[in-house]
Design a protein around this motif. Structure first.
Motif, PDB file in Angstrom:
ATOM      1  N   ALA A 113      27.865  24.829-103.543  1.00 53.91           N
ATOM      2  CA  ALA A 113      28.000  25.214-102.132  1.00 53.91           C
ATOM      3  C   ALA A 113      26.670  25.198-101.396  1.00 53.91           C
ATOM      4  O   ALA A 113      26.622  24.961-100.183  1.00 53.91           O
ATOM      5  CB  ALA A 113      28.640  26.595-102.029  1.00 53.91           C
ATOM      6  N   ASN A 114      25.593  25.457-102.114  1.00 54.05           N
ATOM      7  CA  ASN A 114      24.278  25.502-101.470  1.00 54.05           C
ATOM      8  C   ASN A 114      23.518  24.184-101.559  1.00 54.05           C
ATOM      9  O   ASN A 114      22.395  24.084-101.067  1.00 54.05           O
ATOM     10  CB  ASN A 114      23.443  26.627-102.090  1.00 54.05           C
ATOM     11  CG  ASN A 114      23.931  27.998-101.669  1.00 54.05           C
ATOM     12  OD1 ASN A 114      23.835  28.381-100.514  1.00 54.05           O
ATOM     13  ND2 ASN A 114      24.493  28.740-102.619  1.00 54.05           N
ATOM     14  N   SER A 115      24.130  23.190-102.185  1.00 56.49           N
ATOM     15  CA  SER A 115      23.508  21.865-102.256  1.00 56.49           C
ATOM     16  C   SER A 115      23.977  21.046-101.057  1.00 56.49           C
ATOM     17  O   SER A 115      24.818  20.151-101.180  1.00 56.49           O
ATOM     18  CB  SER A 115      23.882  21.178-103.574  1.00 56.49           C
ATOM     19  OG  SER A 115      23.414  21.926-104.671  1.00 56.49           O
ATOM     20  N   THR A 116      23.458  21.381 -99.896  1.00 52.84           N
ATOM     21  CA  THR A 116      23.956  20.782 -98.650  1.00 52.84           C
ATOM     22  C   THR A 116      22.890  19.945 -97.949  1.00 52.84           C
ATOM     23  O   THR A 116      22.847  19.877 -96.727  1.00 52.84           O
ATOM     24  CB  THR A 116      24.456  21.884 -97.703  1.00 52.84           C
ATOM     25  OG1 THR A 116      23.397  22.842 -97.499  1.00 52.84           O
ATOM     26  CG2 THR A 116      25.664  22.594 -98.278  1.00 52.84           C
TER      27      THR A 116
ATOM     28  N   GLN B 286      22.316  21.774 -94.313  1.00 52.50           N
ATOM     29  CA  GLN B 286      23.350  22.510 -93.592  1.00 52.50           C
ATOM     30  C   GLN B 286      23.215  23.984 -93.945  1.00 52.50           C
ATOM     31  O   GLN B 286      23.220  24.359 -95.115  1.00 52.50           O
ATOM     32  CB  GLN B 286      24.730  21.988 -93.981  1.00 52.50           C
ATOM     33  CG  GLN B 286      25.868  22.655 -93.240  1.00 52.50           C
ATOM     34  CD  GLN B 286      27.202  22.006 -93.557  1.00 52.50           C
ATOM     35  OE1 GLN B 286      27.315  20.786 -93.590  1.00 52.50           O
ATOM     36  NE2 GLN B 286      28.212  22.820 -93.795  1.00 52.50           N
ATOM     37  N   LEU B 287      23.090  24.831 -92.929  1.00 53.09           N
ATOM     38  CA  LEU B 287      22.800  26.244 -93.157  1.00 53.09           C
ATOM     39  C   LEU B 287      24.039  27.114 -93.268  1.00 53.09           C
ATOM     40  O   LEU B 287      23.971  28.220 -93.800  1.00 53.09           O
ATOM     41  CB  LEU B 287      21.911  26.777 -92.019  1.00 53.09           C
ATOM     42  CG  LEU B 287      20.568  26.061 -91.842  1.00 53.09           C
ATOM     43  CD1 LEU B 287      19.801  26.671 -90.679  1.00 53.09           C
ATOM     44  CD2 LEU B 287      19.748  26.127 -93.117  1.00 53.09           C
ATOM     45  N   GLU B 288      25.165  26.657 -92.744  1.00 50.53           N
ATOM     46  CA  GLU B 288      26.384  27.455 -92.765  1.00 50.53           C
ATOM     47  C   GLU B 288      27.548  26.637 -93.303  1.00 50.53           C
ATOM     48  O   GLU B 288      27.578  25.417 -93.186  1.00 50.53           O
ATOM     49  CB  GLU B 288      26.735  27.941 -91.349  1.00 50.53           C
ATOM     50  CG  GLU B 288      25.686  28.833 -90.717  1.00 50.53           C
ATOM     51  CD  GLU B 288      26.061  29.214 -89.293  1.00 50.53           C
ATOM     52  OE1 GLU B 288      27.156  28.825 -88.843  1.00 50.53           O
ATOM     53  OE2 GLU B 288      25.259  29.885 -88.635  1.00 50.53           O
ATOM     54  N   GLY B 289      28.507  27.331 -93.884  1.00 53.84           N
ATOM     55  CA  GLY B 289      29.741  26.686 -94.292  1.00 53.84           C
ATOM     56  C   GLY B 289      29.581  25.751 -95.471  1.00 53.84           C
ATOM     57  O   GLY B 289      28.622  25.825 -96.244  1.00 53.84           O
TER      58      GLY B 289
ATOM     59  N   PHE C 141      35.161  23.624 -91.817  1.00 49.91           N
ATOM     60  CA  PHE C 141      34.247  23.412 -92.940  1.00 49.91           C
ATOM     61  C   PHE C 141      32.878  24.047 -92.703  1.00 49.91           C
ATOM     62  O   PHE C 141      32.325  24.698 -93.590  1.00 49.91           O
ATOM     63  CB  PHE C 141      34.077  21.911 -93.208  1.00 49.91           C
ATOM     64  CG  PHE C 141      35.181  21.319 -94.029  1.00 49.91           C
ATOM     65  CD1 PHE C 141      34.945  20.843 -95.304  1.00 49.91           C
ATOM     66  CD2 PHE C 141      36.477  21.243 -93.532  1.00 49.91           C
ATOM     67  CE1 PHE C 141      35.963  20.293 -96.074  1.00 49.91           C
ATOM     68  CE2 PHE C 141      37.502  20.700 -94.280  1.00 49.91           C
ATOM     69  CZ  PHE C 141      37.248  20.225 -95.561  1.00 49.91           C
ATOM     70  N   THR C 142      32.321  23.859 -91.525  1.00 50.32           N
ATOM     71  CA  THR C 142      30.968  24.359 -91.272  1.00 50.32           C
ATOM     72  C   THR C 142      30.934  25.814 -90.825  1.00 50.32           C
ATOM     73  O   THR C 142      29.851  26.386 -90.685  1.00 50.32           O
ATOM     74  CB  THR C 142      30.254  23.498 -90.210  1.00 50.32           C
ATOM     75  OG1 THR C 142      31.019  23.492 -89.001  1.00 50.32           O
ATOM     76  CG2 THR C 142      30.082  22.082 -90.716  1.00 50.32           C
ATOM     77  N   LYS C 143      32.100  26.411 -90.597  1.00 51.57           N
ATOM     78  CA  LYS C 143      32.134  27.803 -90.166  1.00 51.57           C
ATOM     79  C   LYS C 143      32.700  28.757 -91.218  1.00 51.57           C
ATOM     80  O   LYS C 143      32.597  29.978 -91.067  1.00 51.57           O
ATOM     81  CB  LYS C 143      32.958  27.929 -88.876  1.00 51.57           C
ATOM     82  CG  LYS C 143      32.268  27.347 -87.654  1.00 51.57           C
ATOM     83  CD  LYS C 143      30.955  28.055 -87.368  1.00 51.57           C
ATOM     84  CE  LYS C 143      30.291  27.544 -86.105  1.00 51.57           C
ATOM     85  NZ  LYS C 143      29.009  28.250 -85.836  1.00 51.57           N
ATOM     86  N   THR C 144      33.289  28.236 -92.271  1.00 51.62           N
ATOM     87  CA  THR C 144      33.818  29.110 -93.316  1.00 51.62           C
ATOM     88  C   THR C 144      32.668  29.856 -93.987  1.00 51.62           C
ATOM     89  O   THR C 144      31.721  29.230 -94.469  1.00 51.62           O
ATOM     90  CB  THR C 144      34.581  28.290 -94.375  1.00 51.62           C
ATOM     91  OG1 THR C 144      35.688  27.633 -93.745  1.00 51.62           O
ATOM     92  CG2 THR C 144      35.110  29.192 -95.481  1.00 51.62           C
ATOM     93  N   PRO C 145      32.711  31.189 -94.011  1.00 51.11           N
ATOM     94  CA  PRO C 145      31.611  31.974 -94.595  1.00 51.11           C
ATOM     95  C   PRO C 145      31.474  31.721 -96.094  1.00 51.11           C
ATOM     96  O   PRO C 145      32.411  31.962 -96.859  1.00 51.11           O
ATOM     97  CB  PRO C 145      32.004  33.421 -94.289  1.00 51.11           C
ATOM     98  CG  PRO C 145      33.472  33.389 -94.046  1.00 51.11           C
ATOM     99  CD  PRO C 145      33.774  32.049 -93.457  1.00 51.11           C
ATOM    100  N   THR C 146      30.311  31.256 -96.499  1.00 48.82           N
ATOM    101  CA  THR C 146      30.101  30.800 -97.875  1.00 48.82           C
ATOM    102  C   THR C 146      30.278  31.902 -98.914  1.00 48.82           C
ATOM    103  O   THR C 146      31.109  31.797 -99.817  1.00 48.82           O
ATOM    104  CB  THR C 146      28.697  30.180 -98.015  1.00 48.82           C
ATOM    105  OG1 THR C 146      28.519  29.182 -97.012  1.00 48.82           O
ATOM    106  CG2 THR C 146      28.535  29.547 -99.391  1.00 48.82           C
TER     107      THR C 146
END
Length: 248
Positions: free
Chosen positions: A91-94, A105-108, A50-55
């Motif tokens: 996706a960017n509402s983390t 959260q900056l990635e994934g 989840f945190t490594k999948t390229p957005t």
């Protein structure tokens, strides 16, 4: 909104031969398989999917699939561009709050978001099709069944490192990495099954229960360098303000 978008795009998933719906369906398929003496059962697992999948790459994959979908109009009045914008917003509402501090959260993709699992599935379907199509000739993949980030394979003995290196080079963002497990004494655990090869090459399926771990405490979460939380500075960034009332 995230749940609604997921419902719109989910019908495009799960239509490949590699897709594993559940352990019951997989067990039925495995009972029809014969494994050769020079083959081996292995499993691969994606590290921190989840945190490594390229957005952005994932969003591009989804939009490309949607543009080719001739049945989209039956599920929604939204266009592919509309859906792309909404996915980007979600996706960017983390942002989240922990211990009176706001983090981003900056990635994934965020775990717990109804859309995250769907987006990761799009990425994994795309990656596995590329991986299988470009696998080294001496690493013939005779079985590939994936459930989320876990993959069960049958390949020739001695080719595990070759396949793993191949998988780790597929993602051009260098974000996705795989680890593997080999069969032990003819058996391997996958999902809730223990798969064991028989002398005649058939596979025997039994129920498998993972060893019970002690409960995870808040202190474990705060001090761990491997969990996907505020201690992982590669993927999480603290907001400078500590006011719970602040909204990003």
């Amino acid at each position: 909104m995230a749940r609604d978008i997921s419902k719109i795009i989910s019908p495009l998933l799960g239509n490949t031969d590699q897709h594993c719906k559940n352990s019951i369906e997989l067990a039925k398929e495995l009972k029809e398989i014969t494994i050769e003496d020079n083959d081996i059962l292995i499993s691969h697992d994606v590290t921190s999917l989840f945190t490594k999948t390229p957005t952005q790459k994932t969003i591009d994959i989804v939009v490309n699939r949607i543009r080719q979908d001739k049945t989209l109009h039956k599920r929604t009045n939204l266009t592919a561009d509309d859906i792309a914008q909404l996915i980007g917003l979600v996706a960017n509402s983390t942002y989240f709050t922990y211990d009176d501090t706001i983090y981003k959260q900056l990635e994934g993709f965020a775990m717990g978001n109804p859309l995250s699992a769907t987006l990761c599935e799009f990425f994994m379907e795309d990656l596995e099709q590329k991986a299988i199509a470009t696998a080294p000739p001496n690493c013939k993949i005779k079985l590939w069944k994936r459930y989320v980030e876990d993959i069960l394979e049958i390949i020739p003995k001695g080719q595990t490192e070759t396949l793993t290196q191949h998988l780790n080079n597929i993602d051009d963002t260098d974000s996705i990495k795989f680890t593997y497990e080999l069969e032990t004494e003819g058996s391997i655990a996958f999902m809730d099954m223990k798969i064991t090869r028989q002398t005649d090459g058939t596979l025997n399926i039994n129920t498998y229960r993972k060893p019970t771990h002690r409960p995870i405490s808040i202190m474990d979460i705060r001090t761990s360098h491997h969990t996907q939380n505020v201690s992982n500075q590669n993927t999480i960034s603290p907001n400078k303000h500590n006011d719970r009332r602040e909204r990003p």
